[in-house]
Design an enzyme around this catalytic site. Structure first.
Site, PDB file in Angstrom:
ATOM      1  N   SER A 139       0.822  -1.207   0.000  1.00 56.06           N
ATOM      2  CA  SER A 139       0.000   0.000   0.000  1.00 56.06           C
ATOM      3  C   SER A 139       0.862   1.266   0.000  1.00 56.06           C
ATOM      4  CB  SER A 139      -0.951  -0.043   1.197  1.00 56.06           C
ATOM      5  OG  SER A 139      -1.934   0.944   1.121  1.00 56.06           O
ATOM      6  N   ASP A 279      -2.140   5.995  -3.378  1.00 55.21           N
ATOM      7  CA  ASP A 279      -1.031   5.285  -2.738  1.00 55.21           C
ATOM      8  C   ASP A 279      -0.533   4.202  -3.686  1.00 55.21           C
ATOM      9  OD1 ASP A 279      -3.164   3.558  -2.558  1.00 55.21           O
ATOM     10  OD2 ASP A 279      -2.766   2.938  -0.499  1.00 55.21           O
ATOM     11  N   ASP A 281      -0.911   1.052  -4.112  1.00 54.56           N
ATOM     12  CA  ASP A 281      -1.803   0.064  -4.725  1.00 54.56           C
ATOM     13  C   ASP A 281      -3.156   0.651  -5.100  1.00 54.56           C
ATOM     14  OD1 ASP A 281      -2.767   0.331  -2.127  1.00 54.56           O
ATOM     15  OD2 ASP A 281      -3.318  -1.782  -1.953  1.00 54.56           O
ATOM     16  N   ASP A 283      -5.737   1.780  -3.526  1.00 60.18           N
ATOM     17  CA  ASP A 283      -6.994   1.498  -2.830  1.00 60.18           C
ATOM     18  C   ASP A 283      -7.430   2.687  -1.980  1.00 60.18           C
ATOM     19  OD1 ASP A 283      -5.162   1.292  -0.745  1.00 60.18           O
ATOM     20  OD2 ASP A 283      -6.043  -0.529   0.099  1.00 60.18           O
TER      21      ASP A 283
END
Length: 490
Positions: A139, A279, A281, A283
Site C-alpha cells: 500500500s 497510494d 496500490d 486502494d
C-alpha cells in the site's frame, strides 16, 4: 483413498489430525520450508505486511499461498480460480510467483493480472467464478516493505476467522504437498484489467462527463500508472500526470497519498480544478482543491454522503468511519440529520460494520472509501471519479464545497517508531503510558479525544490528539509522544 489436500483441510478446520500423524500419509514433493514467524499474529489490519528479507520472503509467500489455497478451497461452494495481482515494488514479482506456486500446489488455478490496483483484484474476484483473490502490495509503505492481501469470493477482505485458519496452517509446521494429479495451473490474464477500467466509467456513462476539467494525478510510481490517467481522459478530463511510471525503487517515496506537497504545487502551477494522490496500490486517495488545500477522507465522506442523502439513497443517513474521524466531521454530519458510527482503524473493520448495519457508505480519514453499491473494498480510482463528478455536477469549485462543509477540530498525529514487534503490539501493558493517557483525557474532558494505537501496517505507534484548540493538541501530543519514546522505544 483420501487426498492429501483433503486431509490437510481437516487438520486446518477441525484440528483432528496431529502434525506427525499427518506427515506419514502425505505424498510430498516439497520439503518443509524453513520460515520464521513472529510470536504475535501474522495478519494485521491490512493483511500481512513487513520488510522483505526480514518478515517477508519467498519461502513464506509459498507457504501462505498454499495454506490460503487450502482454506479458500475448503470454504468454496465450487472450485474456481484465484486472481492474483501486484504493485510495482521490486520484490513483488518474487512474492507473486512464490505465492502462485503455493496456490497451484494446493490444487488451484491462478489467474495472474500482473501490475494492477488492489481494487482491480477485488472487483474481478467478485465478478467472476474465482473463489478468492490475492494482491501483493504494501500500500502506502516504502519500497523496502511489501505485503499480501487476501480477498474472499465476494471481493471483500478475508474474514478474521479465515485468516486465523491460514495462520493455523502456517504455524502447524507441516510440509507443502502436491503431485501431478492435483497441481493447479498458472495463467497470465492481463487483459482482464481492461474490464476493471471499463467498470470504473460505467456509473457515469450518458450522465456525467469531465469535459472542461483539468485534473492532476499523482500515481506514486505505483499500481495506478497508466490506468488512472487513461480512465480520466476517457471521461473527458484534461489530465496532468505525476510519477506515472512503474518504479519499484521510488514507489511512495516523497509522493502519493502520504506526501501531497508536489501535487499541491502542481495543481496551483497548472491552475487545475483539483488533484488526486493515490497510494502504491491505489486502494486509497486524497484530493487537493484548486487553492492547494488537502482534502482528506472525512471531507470526501461528508460530500459523498450529503449527495446520497439529497438523492434519498443513503439508508438511515448512516456513515461508518473510524476512531480517527474528526469531531468536526461528526458534528457537521449530525447537524445534517446524519449518524456516524466509529470502528477501529482499518477498512476491514469499516467493511464489517457496514455489512452489520446495512450502511452504504463508509471509509477512513486516510482515504479508504467504501460504497456498498459498487463493492466492499476501498477503491481510490472510483472515489476520485466520484468526487470529480460531484464537483462537476455542483457547478462550483471543490474549494467552495469544502468551505461550505465543516471546520475540523485541531488534530495532531505523530508516529513513534517502535521496531520491536512484540513490544509494539503489547503497548497497552505499559503502565506509564496508560497513566499519561488517563491524565490527558481527564484534563481535556469532552472537549477533545486521544487515540494511541499500534499501526497494523508499519513499525510505529500512532499518537493522535484532538482538542478544542491547537495549543492544547500540541501540548498533549508532545507529552504522550515523550512517554511512548521513553518507555517503548528506547
Amino acid at each position: 483413498m483420501v487426498s492429501s489436500i483433503t486431509r490437510i483441510q481437516n487438520y486446518v478446520i477441525d484440528g483432528a489430525a496431529t502434525s506427525n500423524g499427518l506427515e506419514t500419509v502425505l505424498e510430498s514433493n516439497f520439503a518443509p520450508s524453513l520460515i520464521s514467524l513472529p510470536a504475535t499474529p501474522l495478519f494485521g489490519t491490512d493483511g500481512i505486511r513487513g520488510k522483505v528479507g526480514e518478515l517477508l520472503s519467498a519461502p513464506l509467500a509459498l507457504q501462505i499461498g498454499f495454506w490460503a489455497g487450502v482454506v479458500l478451497r475448503n470454504h468454496a461452494d465450487q472450485l474456481g480460480p484465484v486472481i492474483l495481482g501486484q504493485d510495482s515494488r521490486n520484490s513483488s514479482d518474487m512474492l507473486a510467483m512464490a505465492l502462485s506456486a503455493g496456490l497451484t500446489a494446493a490444487g488451484l488455478e491462478v489467474w495472474y493480472l500482473g501490475l494492477c490496483p488492489t481494487p482491480c483484484v477485488a472487483y474481478l474476484t467478485s465478478m467472476s467464478e474465482a473463489i478468492g483473490g490475492v494482491m501483493i502490495s504494501a500500500s502506502h509503505n516504502p519500497p523496502e516493505d511489501n505485503g499480501i492481501k487476501i480477498f474472499g469470493a465476494n471481493g471483500g477482505k478475508l474474514s478474521q476467522a479465515l485468516q486465523a485458519e491460514i495462520e493455523k496452517g502456517l504455524r502447524g509446521n507441516l510440509p507443502i504437498t502436491s503431485n501431478v494429479s492435483n497441481c493447479g495451473r498458472h495463467y497470465s490474464r492481463w487483459e482482464l484489467v481492461k474490464n476493471y477500467g471499463e467498470a470504473l466509467k460505467r456509473p457515469w456513462q450518458n450522465k456525467v462527463n469531465l469535459q472542461g476539467m483539468k485534473v492532476v494525478l499523482d500515481l506514486a510510481w505505483g499500481a495506478a500508472v497508466g490506468l488512472a490517467p487513461s480512465v480520466f481522459a476517457e471521461m473527458g478530463a484534461e489530465v496532468i500526470s505525476l510519477h506515472n511510471a512503474a518504479d519499484g525503487d521510488r514507489i511512495n517515496v516523497n509522493c502519493g497519498s502520504t506526501h501531497l506537497e508536489m501535487l499541491q504545487a502542481a495543481v496551483q502551477e497548472h491552475n487545475a480544478d483539483l488533484g488526486f494522490a493515490f497510494d502504491g496500490d491505489a486502494d486509497r486517495v486524497l484530493a487537493v482543491d484548486p487553492t492547494g488545500r488537502p482534502v482528506n477522507g472525512d471531507y470526501i465522506l461528508y460530500l459523498w454522503g450529503l449527495y446520497l442523502k439529497q438523492q434519498n439513497q443513503l439508508p438511515d443517513n448512516l456513515i461508518v468511519s473510524t476512531v480517527m474521524a474528526n469531531l468536526g466531521f461528526e458534528k457537521a454530519w449530525q447537524q445534517q440529520g446524519g449518524k456516524l458510527i466509529r470502528t477501529a482503524v482499518g477498512d476491514q473493520y469499516v467493511q464489517a460494520e457496514m455489512i452489520k448495519t446495512g450502511a452504504m457508505l463508509g471509509g477512513e480519514q486516510s482515504g479508504h472509501i467504501l460504497c456498498s453499491h459498487y463493492g466492499m473494498t476501498g477503491d481510490g480510482l472510483l472515489t476520485a471519479l466520484h468526487l470529480a463528478s460531484l464537483v462537476k455536477q455542483s457547478g462550483v469549485s471543490l474549494a467552495e464545497l469544502i468551505d461550505q462543509s465543516f471546520q475540523t477540530y485541531p488534530q495532531l498525529l505523530r508516529n513513534v517508531r517502535v521496531v520491536d514487534r512484540d513490544r509494539r503490539l503489547s503497548w497497552q501493558n505499559c503502565t506509564p503510558v496508560q497513566q499519561a493517557i488517563a491524565l490527558a483525557e481527564k484534563a481535556m474532558g469532552d472537549t477533545g479525544r486521544i487515540l494511541v494505537r499500534a499501526s497494523g501496517t508499519e513499525p510505529v505507534i500512532r499518537v493522535m490528539v484532538e482538542a478544542a484548540n491547537a495549543e492544547l493538541a500540541n501540548y498533549w501530543t508532545n507529552e504522550l509522544v515523550a512517554q511512548v519514546q521513553q518507555h517503548l522505544a528506547p
